[in-house]
Design a protein around this motif. Sequence first.
Motif, PDB file in Angstrom:
ATOM      1  N   ASN A  11       0.824  -1.201   0.000  1.00  0.00           N
ATOM      2  CA  ASN A  11       0.000   0.000   0.000  1.00  0.00           C
ATOM      3  C   ASN A  11       0.863   1.257   0.000  1.00  0.00           C
ATOM      4  N   ALA A  12       1.962   1.200  -0.732  1.00  0.00           N
ATOM      5  CA  ALA A  12       2.821   2.373  -0.858  1.00  0.00           C
ATOM      6  C   ALA A  12       3.494   2.377  -2.225  1.00  0.00           C
ATOM      7  N   VAL A  13       3.748   3.571  -2.744  1.00  0.00           N
ATOM      8  CA  VAL A  13       4.490   3.738  -3.984  1.00  0.00           C
ATOM      9  C   VAL A  13       5.827   4.374  -3.639  1.00  0.00           C
ATOM     10  N   GLU A  24       1.170   6.653   0.104  1.00  0.00           N
ATOM     11  CA  GLU A  24       0.738   5.571   0.979  1.00  0.00           C
ATOM     12  C   GLU A  24      -0.745   5.353   0.729  1.00  0.00           C
ATOM     13  N   ILE A  25      -1.076   4.142   0.318  1.00  0.00           N
ATOM     14  CA  ILE A  25      -2.446   3.856  -0.099  1.00  0.00           C
ATOM     15  C   ILE A  25      -3.060   2.837   0.857  1.00  0.00           C
ATOM     16  N   GLN A  26      -3.946   3.288   1.709  1.00  0.00           N
ATOM     17  CA  GLN A  26      -4.678   2.391   2.595  1.00  0.00           C
ATOM     18  C   GLN A  26      -5.986   2.038   1.903  1.00  0.00           C
ATOM     19  N   GLY A  27      -5.886   1.150   0.935  1.00  0.00           N
ATOM     20  CA  GLY A  27      -7.017   0.963   0.040  1.00  0.00           C
ATOM     21  C   GLY A  27      -7.781  -0.330   0.178  1.00  0.00           C
ATOM     22  N   HIS A  28      -7.321  -1.249   1.017  1.00  0.00           N
ATOM     23  CA  HIS A  28      -8.008  -2.535   1.188  1.00  0.00           C
ATOM     24  C   HIS A  28      -8.266  -2.793   2.661  1.00  0.00           C
ATOM     25  N   SER A  29      -9.248  -3.629   2.915  1.00  0.00           N
ATOM     26  CA  SER A  29      -9.605  -3.953   4.296  1.00  0.00           C
ATOM     27  C   SER A  29      -8.994  -5.274   4.758  1.00  0.00           C
ATOM     28  N   ASN A  30      -8.165  -5.904   3.910  1.00  0.00           N
ATOM     29  CA  ASN A  30      -7.530  -7.161   4.290  1.00  0.00           C
ATOM     30  C   ASN A  30      -6.190  -7.246   3.568  1.00  0.00           C
ATOM     31  N   ASP A  31      -5.502  -8.380   3.722  1.00  0.00           N
ATOM     32  CA  ASP A  31      -4.175  -8.533   3.144  1.00  0.00           C
ATOM     33  C   ASP A  31      -4.176  -8.270   1.639  1.00  0.00           C
ATOM     34  N   VAL A  32      -3.152  -7.562   1.164  1.00  0.00           N
ATOM     35  CA  VAL A  32      -2.936  -7.369  -0.264  1.00  0.00           C
ATOM     36  C   VAL A  32      -1.962  -8.452  -0.729  1.00  0.00           C
ATOM     37  N   ASN A  33      -2.414  -9.321  -1.613  1.00  0.00           N
ATOM     38  CA  ASN A  33      -1.612 -10.474  -2.026  1.00  0.00           C
ATOM     39  C   ASN A  33      -0.876 -10.280  -3.346  1.00  0.00           C
ATOM     40  N   SER A  34      -1.294  -9.313  -4.151  1.00  0.00           N
ATOM     41  CA  SER A  34      -0.678  -9.154  -5.461  1.00  0.00           C
ATOM     42  C   SER A  34      -0.884  -7.732  -5.968  1.00  0.00           C
ATOM     43  N   VAL A  35       0.138  -7.202  -6.645  1.00  0.00           N
ATOM     44  CA  VAL A  35       0.072  -5.861  -7.227  1.00  0.00           C
ATOM     45  C   VAL A  35       0.749  -5.868  -8.587  1.00  0.00           C
ATOM     46  N   GLY A  36       0.512  -4.823  -9.379  1.00  0.00           N
ATOM     47  CA  GLY A  36       1.172  -4.742 -10.675  1.00  0.00           C
ATOM     48  C   GLY A  36       0.852  -3.444 -11.376  1.00  0.00           C
ATOM     49  N   PRO A  43       3.717   4.323 -15.773  1.00  0.00           N
ATOM     50  CA  PRO A  43       3.991   4.095 -14.354  1.00  0.00           C
ATOM     51  C   PRO A  43       2.891   4.593 -13.427  1.00  0.00           C
ATOM     52  N   ASN A  44       1.787   5.079 -13.978  1.00  0.00           N
ATOM     53  CA  ASN A  44       0.770   5.717 -13.146  1.00  0.00           C
ATOM     54  C   ASN A  44      -0.405   4.822 -12.782  1.00  0.00           C
ATOM     55  N   VAL A  45      -0.762   3.879 -13.634  1.00  0.00           N
ATOM     56  CA  VAL A  45      -1.963   3.065 -13.404  1.00  0.00           C
ATOM     57  C   VAL A  45      -1.556   1.732 -12.779  1.00  0.00           C
ATOM     58  N   LEU A  46      -2.106   1.447 -11.601  1.00  0.00           N
ATOM     59  CA  LEU A  46      -1.713   0.302 -10.795  1.00  0.00           C
ATOM     60  C   LEU A  46      -2.921  -0.579 -10.508  1.00  0.00           C
ATOM     61  N   VAL A  47      -2.664  -1.834 -10.196  1.00  0.00           N
ATOM     62  CA  VAL A  47      -3.722  -2.759  -9.818  1.00  0.00           C
ATOM     63  C   VAL A  47      -3.294  -3.507  -8.563  1.00  0.00           C
ATOM     64  N   SER A  48      -4.247  -3.776  -7.687  1.00  0.00           N
ATOM     65  CA  SER A  48      -3.962  -4.545  -6.470  1.00  0.00           C
ATOM     66  C   SER A  48      -5.095  -5.522  -6.215  1.00  0.00           C
ATOM     67  N   GLY A  49      -4.739  -6.700  -5.710  1.00  0.00           N
ATOM     68  CA  GLY A  49      -5.720  -7.727  -5.374  1.00  0.00           C
ATOM     69  C   GLY A  49      -5.582  -8.119  -3.925  1.00  0.00           C
ATOM     70  N   SER A  50      -6.702  -8.292  -3.234  1.00  0.00           N
ATOM     71  CA  SER A  50      -6.675  -8.445  -1.779  1.00  0.00           C
ATOM     72  C   SER A  50      -7.563  -9.587  -1.302  1.00  0.00           C
ATOM     73  N   ASP A 116     -20.780   1.863  -3.970  1.00  0.00           N
ATOM     74  CA  ASP A 116     -21.052   1.062  -5.158  1.00  0.00           C
ATOM     75  C   ASP A 116     -20.564  -0.382  -5.048  1.00  0.00           C
ATOM     76  N   TYR A 117     -19.969  -0.735  -3.936  1.00  0.00           N
ATOM     77  CA  TYR A 117     -19.540  -2.113  -3.755  1.00  0.00           C
ATOM     78  C   TYR A 117     -19.523  -2.454  -2.277  1.00  0.00           C
ATOM     79  N   SER A 118     -19.411  -3.733  -1.997  1.00  0.00           N
ATOM     80  CA  SER A 118     -19.401  -4.197  -0.606  1.00  0.00           C
ATOM     81  C   SER A 118     -18.152  -5.005  -0.338  1.00  0.00           C
ATOM     82  N   GLU A 119     -17.560  -4.796   0.816  1.00  0.00           N
ATOM     83  CA  GLU A 119     -16.371  -5.552   1.208  1.00  0.00           C
ATOM     84  C   GLU A 119     -16.668  -6.554   2.319  1.00  0.00           C
ATOM     85  N   THR A 120     -17.899  -6.638   2.775  1.00  0.00           N
ATOM     86  CA  THR A 120     -18.192  -7.372   4.008  1.00  0.00           C
ATOM     87  C   THR A 120     -19.175  -8.524   3.816  1.00  0.00           C
TER      88      THR A 120
END
Length: 246
Positions: A11-13, A24-36, A43-50, A116-120
């Motif tokens: 959660n940081a660049v 510093e990106i606090q963008g997920h409510s659980n572990d971040v397992n993959s980024v790219g 270099p500006n557009v990023l993806v993260s999976g949690s 627009d989405y649910s995390e729970t």
Amino acid sequence: MIARFSVFFVNAVYDIERREVLHEIQGHSNDVNSVGFVDPLDPNVLVSGSDDHLIKIWDRRSLGAACIPSGVLIGHTEGITYVSPKGDGRHILSNGKDQAMKLWDIRRMASGSKKDYSETIDYCPPWDYRWMKYPLKSPLKHPKDCSVKTFVGHSVLKTLIRCHFSPCSNYTYTGSADGIIHIYSLQGNEKHRINTNSVKFGRSRHARDSRGLVRDVSWHPNAPYLICGQWLEDGGRLLKYDPAFE
């Protein structure tokens, strides 16, 4: 002149040259397992999976103080183990603990606003993918699924199993907890299976058939070869195959 690069980590660049945190990106409510990076040339557009079931798209140019994502890819009903951008700035592949691999087009992503989405939402009984079987017979359909295609047949258990596009982008492929390399067409059909459990290796401890999961597979960009890493009870091994199945 030294080129300046940034790396997105959890959660940081970071700026490698300056050795400083850019965001510093606090963008997920659980572990971040993959980024790219969605596009290797941008270099500006990023993806993260949690493990919060969500894949989020971030644009460094519009993060703002609140660090709101540019969009969210909704469809997995369990944690994300891996995200693999195609490199065209649009398409992403992901593996999930819901035993599904999904193909995404970021032009179909939902808004980054949490309304627009649910995390729970709980989609299945409590379980732990590291030592338990998936408790359902098949992956559940998320009511807000915005993926392009879903691939099923492989097993995402025990570890963070990875998935990729083939070099020609005509196929997707993934490792699996059943020790089989699964290769799918972009239409969602399983094109080929390579059973690593049937390969005899060496003269000693691996001389007989061994059952071990395949965590990752790499398809050579120019030569007709696949290499995979296989877990065994008493160690691991690397195996090379010729995927000449057409």
